[in-house]
Design a protein around this motif. Structure first.
Motif, PDB file in Angstrom:
ATOM      1  N   VAL A 166       0.813  -1.283  -0.013  1.00  0.00           N
ATOM      2  CA  VAL A 166       0.009  -0.148  -0.017  1.00  0.00           C
ATOM      3  C   VAL A 166       0.992   1.303  -0.139  1.00  0.00           C
ATOM      4  CG1 VAL A 166      -1.928  -1.078   1.299  1.00  0.00           C
ATOM      5  CG2 VAL A 166      -0.271   0.194   2.546  1.00  0.00           C
ATOM      6  N   GLU A 167       0.224   2.318  -0.326  1.00  0.00           N
ATOM      7  CA  GLU A 167       1.137   3.693  -0.519  1.00  0.00           C
ATOM      8  C   GLU A 167       0.477   4.512   0.230  1.00  0.00           C
ATOM      9  OE1 GLU A 167       3.686   4.229  -4.147  1.00  0.00           O
ATOM     10  OE2 GLU A 167       1.728   4.910  -4.264  1.00  0.00           O
ATOM     11  N   GLY A 168       1.196   5.756   0.823  1.00  0.00           N
ATOM     12  CA  GLY A 168       0.669   6.685   1.616  1.00  0.00           C
ATOM     13  C   GLY A 168       1.388   7.814   1.915  1.00  0.00           C
ATOM     14  N   GLU A 169       1.041   8.898   2.686  1.00  0.00           N
ATOM     15  CA  GLU A 169       1.603   9.892   2.852  1.00  0.00           C
ATOM     16  C   GLU A 169       1.809  10.078   4.485  1.00  0.00           C
ATOM     17  OE1 GLU A 169       3.404  13.554   1.075  1.00  0.00           O
ATOM     18  OE2 GLU A 169       2.512  11.743   0.229  1.00  0.00           O
ATOM     19  N   LEU A 170       2.722  10.095   5.106  1.00  0.00           N
ATOM     20  CA  LEU A 170       3.339   9.998   6.396  1.00  0.00           C
ATOM     21  C   LEU A 170       3.481  11.705   6.857  1.00  0.00           C
ATOM     22  CD1 LEU A 170       6.110   7.609   7.625  1.00  0.00           C
ATOM     23  CD2 LEU A 170       4.086   8.075   8.938  1.00  0.00           C
ATOM     24  N   VAL A 171       2.800  12.126   7.773  1.00  0.00           N
ATOM     25  CA  VAL A 171       2.383  13.253   8.087  1.00  0.00           C
ATOM     26  C   VAL A 171       2.965  13.201   9.642  1.00  0.00           C
ATOM     27  CG1 VAL A 171       1.010  15.463   8.327  1.00  0.00           C
ATOM     28  CG2 VAL A 171       0.578  13.684   6.546  1.00  0.00           C
ATOM     29  N   ALA A 172       3.863  14.604   9.822  1.00  0.00           N
ATOM     30  CA  ALA A 172       3.960  14.804  11.205  1.00  0.00           C
ATOM     31  C   ALA A 172       3.069  15.731  11.990  1.00  0.00           C
ATOM     32  CB  ALA A 172       5.384  15.626  11.359  1.00  0.00           C
ATOM     33  N   VAL A 173       2.654  15.537  13.042  1.00  0.00           N
ATOM     34  CA  VAL A 173       1.492  16.184  13.777  1.00  0.00           C
ATOM     35  C   VAL A 173       1.754  16.984  14.786  1.00  0.00           C
ATOM     36  CG1 VAL A 173      -0.776  15.866  14.674  1.00  0.00           C
ATOM     37  CG2 VAL A 173       0.047  14.270  12.916  1.00  0.00           C
ATOM     38  N   GLY A 174       1.573  18.208  15.101  1.00  0.00           N
ATOM     39  CA  GLY A 174       1.723  19.166  16.017  1.00  0.00           C
ATOM     40  C   GLY A 174       1.112  18.943  17.162  1.00  0.00           C
ATOM     41  N   GLU A 175       1.249  19.532  18.315  1.00  0.00           N
ATOM     42  CA  GLU A 175       0.396  19.392  19.353  1.00  0.00           C
ATOM     43  C   GLU A 175      -1.035  19.934  19.360  1.00  0.00           C
ATOM     44  OE1 GLU A 175       2.506  21.776  22.822  1.00  0.00           O
ATOM     45  OE2 GLU A 175       4.233  20.469  22.483  1.00  0.00           O
ATOM     46  N   ASP A 176      -1.353  21.046  18.234  1.00  0.00           N
ATOM     47  CA  ASP A 176      -2.371  21.171  18.113  1.00  0.00           C
ATOM     48  C   ASP A 176      -3.129  20.294  17.161  1.00  0.00           C
ATOM     49  OD1 ASP A 176      -1.159  21.756  15.978  1.00  0.00           O
ATOM     50  OD2 ASP A 176      -1.798  23.992  15.761  1.00  0.00           O
ATOM     51  N   GLY A 177      -2.607  19.210  16.753  1.00  0.00           N
ATOM     52  CA  GLY A 177      -3.291  18.350  16.091  1.00  0.00           C
ATOM     53  C   GLY A 177      -3.223  18.787  14.256  1.00  0.00           C
ATOM     54  N   ARG A 178      -2.681  19.960  14.149  1.00  0.00           N
ATOM     55  CA  ARG A 178      -2.324  20.453  12.701  1.00  0.00           C
ATOM     56  C   ARG A 178      -1.246  19.619  12.035  1.00  0.00           C
ATOM     57  NH1 ARG A 178      -5.539  24.185  10.675  1.00  0.00           N
ATOM     58  NH2 ARG A 178      -3.891  25.274   9.409  1.00  0.00           N
ATOM     59  N   PRO A 179      -1.144  19.679  10.897  1.00  0.00           N
ATOM     60  CA  PRO A 179       0.199  18.988  10.358  1.00  0.00           C
ATOM     61  C   PRO A 179       1.274  20.061  10.331  1.00  0.00           C
ATOM     62  CG  PRO A 179      -1.282  19.777   8.360  1.00  0.00           C
ATOM     63  CD  PRO A 179      -2.078  19.833   9.861  1.00  0.00           C
ATOM     64  N   LEU A 180       2.523  19.339  10.615  1.00  0.00           N
ATOM     65  CA  LEU A 180       3.797  19.934  10.518  1.00  0.00           C
ATOM     66  C   LEU A 180       4.423  19.713   9.165  1.00  0.00           C
ATOM     67  CD1 LEU A 180       5.343  18.984  13.887  1.00  0.00           C
ATOM     68  CD2 LEU A 180       4.219  21.056  13.688  1.00  0.00           C
ATOM     69  N   PRO A 181       5.273  20.969   8.755  1.00  0.00           N
ATOM     70  CA  PRO A 181       6.051  20.727   7.352  1.00  0.00           C
ATOM     71  C   PRO A 181       6.859  19.346   7.157  1.00  0.00           C
ATOM     72  CG  PRO A 181       6.569  22.969   8.154  1.00  0.00           C
ATOM     73  CD  PRO A 181       5.897  21.926   9.545  1.00  0.00           C
ATOM     74  N   PHE A 182       6.775  19.081   6.002  1.00  0.00           N
ATOM     75  CA  PHE A 182       7.548  17.418   5.699  1.00  0.00           C
ATOM     76  C   PHE A 182       8.726  17.467   6.292  1.00  0.00           C
ATOM     77  CE2 PHE A 182       9.307  19.732   2.194  1.00  0.00           C
ATOM     78  CZ  PHE A 182      10.430  19.016   1.899  1.00  0.00           C
ATOM     79  N   GLN A 183       9.543  18.565   6.462  1.00  0.00           N
ATOM     80  CA  GLN A 183      10.997  18.496   6.883  1.00  0.00           C
ATOM     81  C   GLN A 183      11.031  17.692   8.211  1.00  0.00           C
ATOM     82  OE1 GLN A 183       9.759  21.024   5.678  1.00  0.00           O
ATOM     83  NE2 GLN A 183      11.415  22.373   4.734  1.00  0.00           N
ATOM     84  N   TYR A 184       9.682  17.560   9.207  1.00  0.00           N
ATOM     85  CA  TYR A 184       9.669  16.939  10.401  1.00  0.00           C
ATOM     86  C   TYR A 184       9.771  15.567  10.081  1.00  0.00           C
ATOM     87  CZ  TYR A 184       8.967  21.200  13.127  1.00  0.00           C
ATOM     88  OH  TYR A 184       9.092  22.445  13.646  1.00  0.00           O
ATOM     89  N   VAL A 185       9.112  15.073   9.069  1.00  0.00           N
ATOM     90  CA  VAL A 185       8.931  13.483   8.867  1.00  0.00           C
ATOM     91  C   VAL A 185      10.513  13.035   8.659  1.00  0.00           C
ATOM     92  CG1 VAL A 185       8.178  11.796   7.401  1.00  0.00           C
ATOM     93  CG2 VAL A 185       6.758  13.646   8.098  1.00  0.00           C
ATOM     94  N   LEU A 186      11.039  14.140   7.506  1.00  0.00           N
ATOM     95  CA  LEU A 186      12.475  13.573   7.237  1.00  0.00           C
ATOM     96  C   LEU A 186      13.373  13.603   8.287  1.00  0.00           C
ATOM     97  CD1 LEU A 186      12.864  15.689   3.991  1.00  0.00           C
ATOM     98  CD2 LEU A 186      12.000  13.349   4.044  1.00  0.00           C
ATOM     99  N   ARG A 187      13.188  14.540   9.463  1.00  0.00           N
ATOM    100  CA  ARG A 187      13.975  14.223  10.717  1.00  0.00           C
ATOM    101  C   ARG A 187      13.739  13.107  11.219  1.00  0.00           C
ATOM    102  NH1 ARG A 187      12.557  19.255  14.274  1.00  0.00           N
ATOM    103  NH2 ARG A 187      13.953  18.234  15.815  1.00  0.00           N
ATOM    104  N   ARG A 188      12.490  12.511  11.346  1.00  0.00           N
ATOM    105  CA  ARG A 188      12.415  11.123  11.608  1.00  0.00           C
ATOM    106  C   ARG A 188      13.169   9.989  11.023  1.00  0.00           C
ATOM    107  NH1 ARG A 188       8.033   9.596  14.871  1.00  0.00           N
ATOM    108  NH2 ARG A 188       9.459   7.535  14.730  1.00  0.00           N
TER     109      ARG A 188
END
Length: 588
Positions: free
Chosen positions: A323-345
């Motif tokens: 399966v394919e999808g998009e990994l999204v980093a989530v902030g404390e307010d539940g809103r998405p963070l910029p994709f660079q945060y996922v790259l840090r992971r």
């Protein structure tokens, strides 16, 4: 007999006995591969490079077919293989010093003079003070097997073990072999052979259709496997190649649409719209309890996201699936963070538990390519979407991407505003009858965003900074791939958007890729991809590409992408046409 590693037959005549034929095993020498590297490095002609590689492939014995393609590319393993050599420049120099008796400092100083570690290693080999009495010529198999051992060593004392393995290789290496062995170990081959040339060479060597080689590679991302099938089974075998769980598939890509109305027209009046998440695209392979997660660049990132892996084991109900999808980093307010945060992971290899707390991830799945022993890529998208919904048990962190199927521009625009309000990038529009085309960027999938698409470009050169930045590169020359010449051609220069820390990091990263210096300007092997934004694309006679970016600005390092994933001249031309159409609509 060639498939068994035999490359010669020796006829023995004995006056007392009848004629005997004795097979003589002659392993393929690494020197032959080094000489190929040398010839490739001396030409810039794509057609000649292709012919040289094809001629070499013809004489490769069957038992080496699966490893030779990656060695030709200057790699040891496919990108999706977890194994890494883990050898830096200092450890390599120590190994060469141990093998030759030449002081490490002398080798380091030589590198500063030549600007090429491979050349400096070759010089050290020429100065070798003594050679082992038991020295044996290097074979390709020995080199490969040793590098595999180096990659698989771990734990206490691993660096010392790596040092000994490498020193043993350099002890038996000729200067030309040492030069290219060093480059292979550090991943800086500089022969100008990329995937396109290798693909064409496989087709030429074994008289098979280039489109079948391309298709088989897109489905398996494994040039070793494809080369073996091409030689042993020809066109018929290549045509039968299909998806394999555990080997990533090249992702299908999208173009940008000028508007929702344009997207609906392109889709035939009705489309599936999905939220376009600002994250990192991933491909998930499940085989029982085994989960492998690949990045967009097809790198194995499974170990860096253990909490996602555990959730996927429960969320995917099928025994086997891709399966394919998009990994999204989530902030404390539940809103998405910029994709660079996922790259840090993705980059984090240690203290992962700490990162799980700091950067939580959610996965939004949007396609299924394989399930229950059956490849689904030739099925219509709408059927794949139904299958996906049927095999996923959402848990709040793993879910199916929110979507809307409609013929209405107004409904789609309302959904678009909702996506933007949630903090996402925009929408994806997909033809309901579209099949999945690995590696293709067509108009069956379209992106709708409020701004022009950023570009992913390759750094092909740089200029040294001035004043306090004199010790680092101050600006970078950007290149886009030209499929007609096989080169990365200039589309502009970027110097804004970088912090001082960025410039230090890029200077360290790029120094080892220098191929030529011209005063304050240097040129690199095209390896590093960055994302840039810009005010507009202009036609330009100044650059061979025919285009120039106006006011480009650095956004992010895209180490989830390789040069083969970067934008092409054709892509820039498409965006230029889209830009002009959008201008026309604004004027109207």
């Amino acid at each position: 007999m060639e498939g068994d590693g035999w490359r010669d037959i020796k006829v023995v005549r004995n006056p007392y006995f009848s004629l005997r034929i004795v097979p003589t095993v002659v392993p393929m020498r690494y020197l032959e591969l080094a000489q190929l590297y040398q010839r490739l490095e001396k030409t810039t002609l794509k057609t000649l490079k292709t012919r040289l590689v094809a001629d070499f492939l013809k004489k490769v014995p069957n038992d080496l077919l699966e490893i030779i393609p990656y060695l030709i590319l200057g790699d040891v393993f496919p990108e999706w293989d977890e194994r890494e050599l883990g050898v830096g420049e200092k450890l390599l120099i120590r190994a060469v010093s141990m093998a030759t008796g030449v002081d490490a400092k002398e080798i380091e100083n030589s590198v500063k003079e030549t600007g090429d570690l491979g050349e400096s290693v070759a010089l050290a080999i020429k100065k070798r003070k003594q050679r082992s009495f038991f020295s044996q010529p290097l074979t390709i198999k020995r080199v490969y097997d040793t590098l595999v051992k180096v990659a698989e060593i771990s734990g206490e004392g691993s660096q010392d073990k790596k040092l000994k393995y490498l020193a043993n290789l350099f002890m038996d290496a000729e200067p030309i072999e040492a030069k290219y062995l060093a480059r292979t170990i550090l991943g800086i081959m500089r022969t100008g052979v990329a995937e396109g040339i290798l693909r064409d060479a496989i087709a030429e060597a074994f008289h098979v259709k280039v489109e079948l080689v391309e298709r088989a590679y897109m489905l398996t991302s494994d040039f070793g496997f494809v080369t073996k099938v091409a030689k042993l089974e020809g066109n018929e075998g290549l045509a039968k190649v299909t998806i394999q769980v555990g080997k990533p598939i090249k992702p299908m890509l999208a173009q940008q649409a000028a508007s929702i109305k344009d997207a609906l027209l392109e889709m035939g009046g009705e489309a599936e719209f999905e939220i376009k998440y600002d994250g990192a695209r991933v491909q998930v392979h499940k085989d029982g309890d085994r989960i492998i997660v690949y990045s967009r660049r097809l790198e194995n990132v499974t170990r860096s996201i253990p909490e996602v892996v555990e959730r996927l084991k429960r969320a995917i109900k099928a025994e086997k699936a891709i399966v394919e999808g998009e990994l999204v980093a989530v902030g404390e307010d539940g809103r998405p963070l910029p994709f660079q945060y996922v790259l840090r992971r993705f980059r984090r290899k240690y203290n992962i538990e700490e990162m799980i707390e700091k950067i939580p991830l959610e996965l939004n799945l949007f396609d299924v390519l394989y399930v229950g022993g059956k490849a689904l890529i030739d099925e219509p998208f709408i059927e794949r979407r139904k299958t996906l919904e049927g095999i996923i048990e959402a848990d709040g962190w793993i879910k199916v991407a929110e979507n809307l199927i409609t013929k209405s521009v107004e409904e789609a625009e309302s959904f678009y505003r909702k996506a933007l309000g949630m903090g996402h990038e925009g929408l994806m529009a997909k033809r309901l009858d579209s099949v999945y085309e690995p590696g293709n960027r067509g108009k069956k999938w379209l992106k709708i965003k409020p701004t022009m698409e950023n570009l992913d470009l390759v750094i092909i050169g740089a200029e040294w900074g001035e004043g306090r930045r004199a010790h680092v590169f101050g600006s970078f020359i950007l290149g886009a791939y030209d499929p007609h010449t096989g080169e990365f051609v200039e589309v502009g220069k970027v110097g804004s958007g970088f912090t001082d820390e960025d410039l230090i990091e890029f200077t360290k990263m790029l120094k080892r890729l220098i191929t030529k210096e011209e005063g304050k300007r240097v040129w690199f092997e095209p390896k590093v991809v960055i994302e840039v934004t810009y005010q507009e694309i202009q036609k330009s006679p100044k650059y061979r590409s025919g285009f120039a970016l106006r006011f480009p600005r650095y956004v992010a390092l895209r180490d989830d992408k390789g040069p083969e994933d970067a934008d092409t001249i054709e892509r820039i031309a498409q965006l230029y046409e889209l830009q002009e159409r959008m201008k026309g609509k604004k004027i109207a």
